[in-house]
Enzyme design. Structure first.
Site, PDB file in Angstrom:
ATOM      1  N   GLU A  99      10.671  -6.535  10.357  1.00 26.99           N
ATOM      2  CA  GLU A  99      11.648  -5.453  10.297  1.00 26.99           C
ATOM      3  C   GLU A  99      11.118  -4.228   9.552  1.00 26.99           C
ATOM      4  O   GLU A  99      11.715  -3.160   9.620  1.00 26.99           O
ATOM      5  CB  GLU A  99      12.934  -5.933   9.629  1.00 26.99           C
ATOM      6  N   HIS A 101       7.769  -3.011   9.928  1.00 27.92           N
ATOM      7  CA  HIS A 101       6.820  -2.264  10.739  1.00 27.92           C
ATOM      8  C   HIS A 101       7.015  -2.475  12.244  1.00 27.92           C
ATOM      9  O   HIS A 101       6.315  -1.859  13.043  1.00 27.92           O
ATOM     10  CB  HIS A 101       5.375  -2.654  10.369  1.00 27.92           C
ATOM     11  N   CYS A 169       1.527  -7.474  10.896  1.00 28.87           N
ATOM     12  CA  CYS A 169       1.556  -6.297  10.026  1.00 28.87           C
ATOM     13  C   CYS A 169       0.575  -6.466   8.873  1.00 28.87           C
ATOM     14  O   CYS A 169       0.145  -5.482   8.262  1.00 28.87           O
ATOM     15  CB  CYS A 169       2.970  -6.046   9.497  1.00 28.87           C
TER      16      CYS A 169
END
Length: 208
Positions: A99, A101, A169
């Site tokens: 949530e 990236h 990420c």
């Protein structure tokens, strides 16, 4: 309609104003903007249909917002011949999106519960993982959400959840540590209070 209701429910829970879901055309325009911001030309041949494809793929990648854990776990069975030992479904593959990236999280879930006279279809447990996985998530949140749904809907004597995942990420950007795995666990009911039950859960995961 379900997605709009979900937006409203999420906003209400978070004390925010009601959210309005954009149209498909607005979503496609947003993709064009991102392509331009990245330095691309959205009008070149290879990208002409990309906004439509991205909007369509997002409908699938985030389909969990349109699904209800209550519906997934709503059907149970009483004919278990007195079985009341742990039920474990392990190595359930899943993907989600960070949530922070909006980059993929790829991993597997292990879920066990101690039935209290009723069991749920094994495929439903896999579907439950997708309900929460196909949303913007943190690994900690999805672990807790799965456990809470199992606990509140099925009312078992105990629930145990472990998730092992790689966060792209962390692999693709930032520290760029490829191959690192994050493990989260959470326990409800008997599993929370019984160290032996937790140890048995871990052993069952590692067998085979």
């Amino acid at each position: 309609m379900d997605a709009i209701l979900n937006l409203r429910e999420n906003a209400a829970r978070q004390g925010e104003k009601t959210l309005t879901r954009p149209t498909r055309e607005e979503a496609e325009a947003a993709v064009r903007t991102l392509l331009l911001w990245a330095g691309e030309n959205p009008d070149r041949e290879g990208l002409l249909d990309t906004p439509k494809r991205v909007a369509k793929s997002y409908g699938e990648l985030f389909s969990g917002y349109n699904e209800s854990p209550e519906e997934v776990l709503g059907t149970t069975f009483e004919e278990v011949s007195g079985y009341n030992d742990p039920v474990l479904v392990k190595d359930i593959p899943f993907f989600s999106h960070c949530e922070h990236h909006m980059v993929p999280i790829i991993g597997k879930a292990h879920i066990a519960y101690l039935p209290d006279d009723r069991v749920v279809g094994l495929s439903k447990i896999g579907r439950l993982v997708d309900v929460f996985g196909r949303r913007l998530q943190t690994q900690e949140s999805i672990t807790a959400q799965i456990a809470d749904a199992m606990d509140t809907i099925l009312h078992p004597r105990g629930v145990a959840v472990m998730i092992e995942a790689e966060h792209l990420c962390m692999s693709m950007r930032g520290v760029k540590k490829q191959g690192s795995t994050t493990i989260t666990t959470t326990f409800r009911g008997t599993y929370r209070d019984d160290a032996n039950a937790q140890a048995r859960f871990m052993t069952m995961i590692r067998l085979g």
